[in-house]
Design a protein around this motif. Structure first.
Motif, mmCIF file in Angstrom:
data_model
loop_
_atom_site.group_PDB
_atom_site.id
_atom_site.type_symbol
_atom_site.label_atom_id
_atom_site.label_comp_id
_atom_site.label_asym_id
_atom_site.label_seq_id
_atom_site.Cartn_x
_atom_site.Cartn_y
_atom_site.Cartn_z
ATOM 1 N N TYR A 75 -59.447 34.656 49.942
ATOM 2 C CA TYR A 75 -58.366 35.272 50.720
ATOM 3 C C TYR A 75 -57.604 36.288 49.870
ATOM 4 N N ASN A 78 -58.530 40.090 49.566
ATOM 5 C CA ASN A 78 -58.248 41.118 50.568
ATOM 6 C C ASN A 78 -57.491 42.296 49.968
ATOM 7 N N CYS A 81 -59.791 45.105 49.540
ATOM 8 C CA CYS A 81 -60.595 45.503 50.696
ATOM 9 C C CYS A 81 -60.411 46.982 51.039
ATOM 10 N N PHE A 87 -62.007 42.486 55.091
ATOM 11 C CA PHE A 87 -60.888 41.662 55.557
ATOM 12 C C PHE A 87 -61.378 40.462 56.369
ATOM 13 N N ALA A 90 -62.520 37.772 54.170
ATOM 14 C CA ALA A 90 -61.405 37.083 53.509
ATOM 15 C C ALA A 90 -60.664 36.160 54.472
ATOM 16 N N LYS A 185 -53.588 44.499 55.558
ATOM 17 C CA LYS A 185 -53.028 44.076 54.267
ATOM 18 C C LYS A 185 -51.653 43.436 54.461
#
Length: 413
Positions: A75, A78, A81, A87, A90, A185
């Protein structure tokens, strides 16, 4: 006897939502929309979060800690990413993680500390009828469904996969835009603020799914809740003192007709069907009207169809508020019937009495031939049809299967 017991149990389960809930340190303890979205979509995870002793025991197991550590590390990736696919990787549970968690949770919840959780889950009937099923089997199905349903929301509302009805339920964003990556994000950073201890990595996909529904303006499952304490309060209280023997039917469900125009609160069809309902009510066919329809047509409409029909019934047709119940969540004819079946099972209506549903002639024709569609979309038929008493009215009774969660309809599960 089984149906009566189930009705009582499910009503108690629903009332649990209205009291303060304990999600552990990180879960909200007051009644808020997030709790409703989680409870309706992921009921097993919801009640597991309430059982702090069991949750602590399960999430601190060494094998679970190892899995969650790897999951949390993925996770955190991310932040690197550069595309949507990264994403999604994640955010989502991996299939092998789901398999491992389900096997561990089933095996390790058999003791004294897990009995209350297992009983509450099976009594709820939210993952299909539990009668004749083993607790291990039912629990495994529930946990797997929850984790896969979280992935489904992430695929649709982060990855732009097509939902069952793309014209009304699809993602709100252009996923090809650069700004969309920044949004993802921000979603991830918000979730990580709540992961204050290692075992809370278990909730990362859950919280991500809920945040994605929120930023897509898709918390429809929570709208106007708790209904029993707000919009449906007067009618709910009136049910307790109603002599149903005086009426041929327990209630009348009125199917809506979604507007075609964005700024139209109620369609001409909705007005006319409301008039049908009011006429039947004043003729004494049933003591209560249910108007059913969510925030559906057209795409992203600000109006909740059932609420607008209730206003029309009261303000134009002079039907008293204590005679009107609303279902502000249904998005299709199948769920108009299913959600009203839930109301019949949980609000205290007599279980042996038929209800009726009214609409236009072709709509009632469709209802009488809807069983295959229900099985295809819901996995079961939530009602038992009776006779057609007029061109625009047909009888029905609820089936306990209607309590089953629909995992790929997060706006109205």
């Amino acid at each position: 006897m089984f149906m009566i017991n189930t009705m009582t149990i499910w009503l108690l389960a629903l009332r649990t939502f209205f009291s303060n809930v304990s999600w552990g340190q990180e879960f909200h303890s007051d009644r808020n929309p997030q709790d409703w979205v989680i409870a309706k979509n992921y009921y097993a995870t919801f009640i597991l979060g309430q059982d702090t002793a069991l949750t602590k025991e399960l999430l601190t197991l060494p094998e679970v800690q190892h899995l969650l550590k790897q999951r949390h590390s993925r996770y955190l990736n991310n932040t690197k990413c550069a595309d949507v696919a990264c994403f999604l990787d994640a955010f989502k549970w991996k299939h092998q993680e789901i398999d491992l968690l389900v096997n561990i949770f089933v095996a390790k919840s058999k003791g004294q500390v897990g009995q209350s959780f297992r009983k509450r889950l099976m009594d709820s009937q939210t993952y299909g009828l539990s009668q004749g099923k083993k607790a291990d089997e039912y629990l495994a199905r529930a946990l797997r469904q929850d984790l896969e349903a979280m992935n489904y929301v992430i695929d649709v509302y982060a990855g732009a996969n097509k939902p069952n009805y793309p014209r009304i339920d699809s993602i709100s964003f252009n996923i090809a835009s650069k700004s969309y990556l920044y949004l993802l994000k921000d979603v991830a950073q918000d979730v990580l603020k709540d992961v204050r201890q290692p075992n809370l990595a278990f909730y990362e996909s859950l919280w991500t799914a809920v945040r994605l529904l929120e930023v897509n303006e898709r918390w429809d499952a929570a709208q106007l809740e708790p209904l029993m304490e707000q919009e449906n309060k007067k009618a709910y209280e009136a049910i307790r003192t109603t002599d149903f023997k005086r009426y041929p039917y327990s209630l009348l469900l009125t199917l809506g007709a979604g507007p075609d125009q964005y700024d139209q609160p109620i369609s001409p069809g909705g007005m006319l069907r409301s008039r049908m309902a009011a006429r039947s009510y004043f003729d004494g066919l049933a003591p209560f009207i249910v108007v059913s329809g969510g925030r559906v047509h057209p795409y992203k409409t600000p109006y909740i169809e059932a609420l607008e029909m209730k206003r029309y019934l009261m303000q134009v047709l002079q039907v008293p508020e204590e005679a009107i119940l609303i279902d502000p969540h249904a998005r299709h004819t199948t769920t108009n019937l299913r959600n009203t079946a839930r109301i019949l099972l949980t609000y205290g209506f007599p279980p042996d009495k038929f209800a009726i549903v009214n609409s236009s002639v072709p709509h009632i024709d469709a209802v009488q031939n809807m069983a295959d569609r229900c099985i295809r979309e819901l996995g079961y038929v939530p009602y038992e049809l009776g006779k057609r008493i007029s061109e625009v009215i047909v009888e029905f009774k609820p089936r306990v299967e209607s309590l089953t969660i629909d995992p790929d309809e997060p706006l109205d599960p």
